[in-house]
Design an enzyme around this catalytic site. Structure first.
Site, short mmCIF file in Angstrom:
data_model
loop_
_atom_site.label_atom_id
_atom_site.label_comp_id
_atom_site.label_asym_id
_atom_site.label_seq_id
_atom_site.Cartn_x
_atom_site.Cartn_y
_atom_site.Cartn_z
N SER A 122 31.81 44.64 49.86
CA SER A 122 32.22 43.28 50.63
C SER A 122 33.79 43.52 50.88
CB SER A 122 32.14 42.34 49.63
OG SER A 122 32.36 40.89 50.18
N HIS A 123 34.36 42.40 51.04
CA HIS A 123 35.71 42.50 51.39
C HIS A 123 36.63 41.38 50.75
CE1 HIS A 123 39.70 42.39 54.00
NE2 HIS A 123 39.08 43.66 54.49
N ALA A 124 37.64 41.71 50.32
CA ALA A 124 38.44 40.73 49.44
C ALA A 124 39.07 39.45 50.43
CB ALA A 124 39.62 41.37 48.87
N ARG A 131 32.63 32.08 48.20
CA ARG A 131 32.00 33.37 48.52
C ARG A 131 30.39 33.53 48.06
NH1 ARG A 131 33.85 38.10 50.11
NH2 ARG A 131 36.03 37.89 49.68
#
Length: 394
Positions: free
Chosen positions: A230-232, A286
């Protein structure tokens, strides 16, 4: 295509006192671009990357990857004769690049000050772990250690486990910045005649790549978490389940969100839902967003979902393994594979990722240890007698 004009760095000579990954990567690209690269190696041992493994017909995978197109000369730089020959080579070169242990080039009399006192227009590049000053300047630096020291490992992996990257990115970053430095200064030298003393630090090269996590730390006062795939700062951006596997989906902006939920997943009601309509809102929720998207992607086979994503212009990919890479249809379709000669016979190699319309970059042989020693020494002796024994070198 293989025709066309001269190669970009044709006529440039590079002397490399190098080992492992960072220096050899920079000089291999210089060789691919047409430079003559003379690699100085320890007698009987050579670059220690020659012994990392024996998987490529008995040769080391790192060495085959990083050293094609170079000439190998064995020199004992601890001896007077070895240093004399190295200095003669440097005097005839355009670039000298070294990535030995801290201070080693200076102790050998091959540091930038010594070399440029003999030839001021020389471009001398030193790759170091932490730079030539500061409390860490004398430390040895290996890729894993620099990834850890720079904070890269703290943001890489899963929430449970910090890891280094699967390829040596600190070494690769350093090599690529060294390549850029050499090319840019050679361009300046064409206009000014000035040589250069250049240093590239592995630590600083890696820290440069830590850009957005650093800014989040400095200005939001929080550590970017280890996100796996994933991506912050982006959501949804992860692997999502299908009936028969998973597909990676990357939504970069709110238009991409709209295309995903409306055109791919048949949920137009989610486009303007205030809980999800902006990336900032989605990142804040998220877990909820990922669960929602996962419940919808499960309704599709992987190939069907991939086709729908492609038709809608939503970025997606398979989670490939290395076998999938080696047989990737994109590489085949673009004819990227060539044969490269090695001491163990021809092996497959990928064309450099720089593609010129009028000329194909060469992929020269991988040298055996000391393969060119006699020829280079004869060339130096011939030049000392005023003979030109090798055309096309500076």
């Amino acid at each position: 295509m293989t025709g066309g004009g001269p190669l970009p760095l044709e006529g440039i000579t590079v002397v490399a006192v190098e080992q492992a990954v960072a220096g050899p990567l920079a000089t291999r690209h210089l060789a691919d671009l047409g430079a003559r690269v003379i690699k100085i190696e320890r007698p009987g041992e050579g670059d220690f990357a020659r012994s990392y493994d024996d998987t490529v017909h008995g040769l080391a995978s790192h060495f085959v990857w990083l050293n094609r197109g170079k000439e190998s000369i064995e020199l004992d730089l601890a001896s007077d004769d070895g240093r004399r020959v190295a200095l003669e080579l440097a005097d005839r070169a355009d670039v000298v690049l070294g990535n030995l242990a801290p201070g080693a080039m200076d102790r050998l009399g091959l540091g930038a000050a010594a070399l440029r006192s003999r030839k001021d227009e020389l471009v001398v590049v030193t790759l170091s772990g932490y730079g030539d000053a500061g409390p860490y300047s004398g430390r040895k630096a290996y890729d894993m250690l620099v990834q850890a020291e720079s904070g890269l490992c703290s943001i890489t992996g899963t929430p449970e486990t910090a890891t280094k990257t699967g390829v040596p990115v600190s070494d690769i970053a350093t090599g690529m910045y060294a390549l850029s430095a050499v090319q840019s200064w050679l361009f300046r030298r064409e206009r000014t005649g000035l040589g250069a003393t250049i240093e590239v630090s592995m630590f600083e090269a890696t820290v440069e790549w830590m850009g957005h996590p650093m800014y989040i730390r400095m200005y939001a006062d929080r550590q970017v978490g280890r996100m796996g795939l994933s991506h912050a700062s982006i959501c949804p951006y992860d692997a999502f389940p299908t009936r028969d596997g998973q597909v990676l989906i990357g939504v970069q902006n709110d238009r991409g969100w709209a295309a995903l939920v409306r055109d791919v997943l048949d949920r137009p009601d989610l486009v303007d839902d205030e809980r999800y309509a902006t990336n900032i809102a989605r990142v804040a929720r998220r877990a909820e967003v990922d669960a929602l998207i996962g419940s919808l992607t499960r309704e599709y086979d992987s190939e069907e979902l991939a086709a729908r994503l492609d038709d809608a212009g939503v970025a997606a990919a398979r989670l490939n393994d290395v076998a999938g890479l080696v047989h990737h249809p994109q590489l085949e379709a673009r004819d990227r594979w060539r044969e490269v000669d090695t001491p163990a016979g021809p092996v497959r190699g990928l064309l450099p990722p720089i593609t010129y319309a009028d000329v194909e970059l060469p992929m020269g042989p991988v040298p055996s240890l000391g393969r060119h020693t006699d020829a280079i020494l004869a060339e130096l002796a011939g030049r000392a007698r005023g003979e030109d024994t090798r055309h096309g070198t500076s």
